[in-house]
Design a protein around this motif. Structure first.
Motif, mmCIF file in Angstrom:
data_model
loop_
_atom_site.group_PDB
_atom_site.id
_atom_site.type_symbol
_atom_site.label_atom_id
_atom_site.label_comp_id
_atom_site.label_asym_id
_atom_site.label_seq_id
_atom_site.Cartn_x
_atom_site.Cartn_y
_atom_site.Cartn_z
ATOM 1 N N THR A 93 0.834 -1.203 0.000
ATOM 2 C CA THR A 93 0.000 0.000 0.000
ATOM 3 C C THR A 93 0.867 1.250 0.000
ATOM 4 O OG1 THR A 93 -1.842 -1.102 1.117
ATOM 5 C CG2 THR A 93 -1.708 1.305 1.314
ATOM 6 N N ALA A 94 0.634 2.122 -0.971
ATOM 7 C CA ALA A 94 1.422 3.345 -1.121
ATOM 8 C C ALA A 94 0.886 4.126 -2.311
ATOM 9 C CB ALA A 94 2.893 3.013 -1.353
ATOM 10 N N VAL A 95 1.396 5.319 -2.486
ATOM 11 C CA VAL A 95 1.204 6.041 -3.740
ATOM 12 C C VAL A 95 2.377 5.670 -4.644
ATOM 13 C CG1 VAL A 95 0.989 8.277 -4.870
ATOM 14 C CG2 VAL A 95 -0.003 7.926 -2.594
ATOM 15 N N TYR A 96 2.058 5.241 -5.841
ATOM 16 C CA TYR A 96 3.072 4.810 -6.800
ATOM 17 C C TYR A 96 3.302 5.911 -7.827
ATOM 18 C CZ TYR A 96 3.150 0.110 -4.913
ATOM 19 O OH TYR A 96 3.328 -0.976 -4.080
ATOM 20 N N TYR A 97 4.576 6.226 -8.030
ATOM 21 C CA TYR A 97 4.974 7.279 -8.961
ATOM 22 C C TYR A 97 5.872 6.702 -10.041
ATOM 23 C CZ TYR A 97 3.619 10.528 -5.218
ATOM 24 O OH TYR A 97 2.937 11.235 -4.258
ATOM 25 N N CYS A 98 5.728 7.202 -11.254
ATOM 26 C CA CYS A 98 6.725 6.877 -12.266
ATOM 27 C C CYS A 98 7.621 8.100 -12.464
ATOM 28 C CB CYS A 98 6.099 6.434 -13.577
ATOM 29 S SG CYS A 98 5.263 7.698 -14.525
ATOM 30 N N GLY A 99 8.861 7.820 -12.762
ATOM 31 C CA GLY A 99 9.844 8.854 -12.981
ATOM 32 C C GLY A 99 10.675 8.564 -14.210
ATOM 33 N N VAL A 100 11.277 9.618 -14.760
ATOM 34 C CA VAL A 100 12.114 9.491 -15.947
ATOM 35 C C VAL A 100 13.530 9.915 -15.601
ATOM 36 C CG1 VAL A 100 11.350 11.776 -16.764
ATOM 37 C CG2 VAL A 100 12.440 10.198 -18.350
ATOM 38 N N SER A 101 14.501 9.148 -16.090
ATOM 39 C CA SER A 101 15.900 9.420 -15.786
ATOM 40 C C SER A 101 16.767 9.258 -17.030
ATOM 41 C CB SER A 101 16.388 8.451 -14.710
ATOM 42 O OG SER A 101 17.778 8.557 -14.530
ATOM 43 N N PRO A 102 17.718 10.170 -17.262
ATOM 44 C CA PRO A 102 18.625 9.997 -18.393
ATOM 45 C C PRO A 102 19.616 8.866 -18.179
ATOM 46 C CG PRO A 102 19.192 11.960 -17.159
ATOM 47 C CD PRO A 102 17.917 11.445 -16.576
ATOM 48 N N PHE A 103 19.809 8.460 -16.936
ATOM 49 C CA PHE A 103 20.834 7.463 -16.630
ATOM 50 C C PHE A 103 20.282 6.172 -16.062
ATOM 51 C CE2 PHE A 103 23.534 10.922 -17.335
ATOM 52 C CZ PHE A 103 23.178 11.987 -16.530
#
Length: 124
Positions: A93-103
């Motif tokens: 249980t949590a808030v799920y986030y997507c993120g973008v990374s160059p590396f």
């Protein structure tokens, strides 16, 4: 850059959900993507890295607690990254986030943009 998560919800223990993150505003197939989760009382910098995937999709990472249960994938033709979550547990249980990374990587500081998150609640 825009990242929009969807697919969260309320599910019973042992159930499944599939999260999606649709990306726009950058060349999607040149960037790594990651799924992180955040629980109440934790700061953004304390988000837990759940899974990551490189730009081509052939290299993935999972935190130990989700190995064998979660699968990260991406469709570069659709500018979308997915997180298939099976055998869910209350501790997911949590808030799920997507993120973008160059590396790529497992810490929040290498991710340059984030979505607004989607709530996942695992409860009977």
């Amino acid at each position: 850059v825009q990242l929009v998560e969807s697919g969260g919800g309320l599910v019973q223990p042992g159930g499944s959900l599939r999260l999606s993150c649709e990306a726009s505003g950058f060349t999607f197939d040149k960037y790594a993507m990651g799924w992180f989760r955040q629980v109440p009382g934790k700061e953004r910098e304390e988000r837990e890295c759940v899974a990551t995937i490189n730009y081509s999709g052939d290299t993935t990472y999972y935190t130990d607690s989700v190995k064998g249960r979660f699968t990260i994938s991406r469709d570069n033709a659709k500018n979308t990254v997915y997180l298939q979550m099976n055998n869910l547990k209350p501790e997911d249980t949590a808030v799920y986030y997507c993120g973008v990374s160059p590396f790529g990587g497992t810490t929040t500081d290498v991710y340059v943009d984030w979505g607004r998150g989607t709530q996942v609640t695992v409860s009977s």
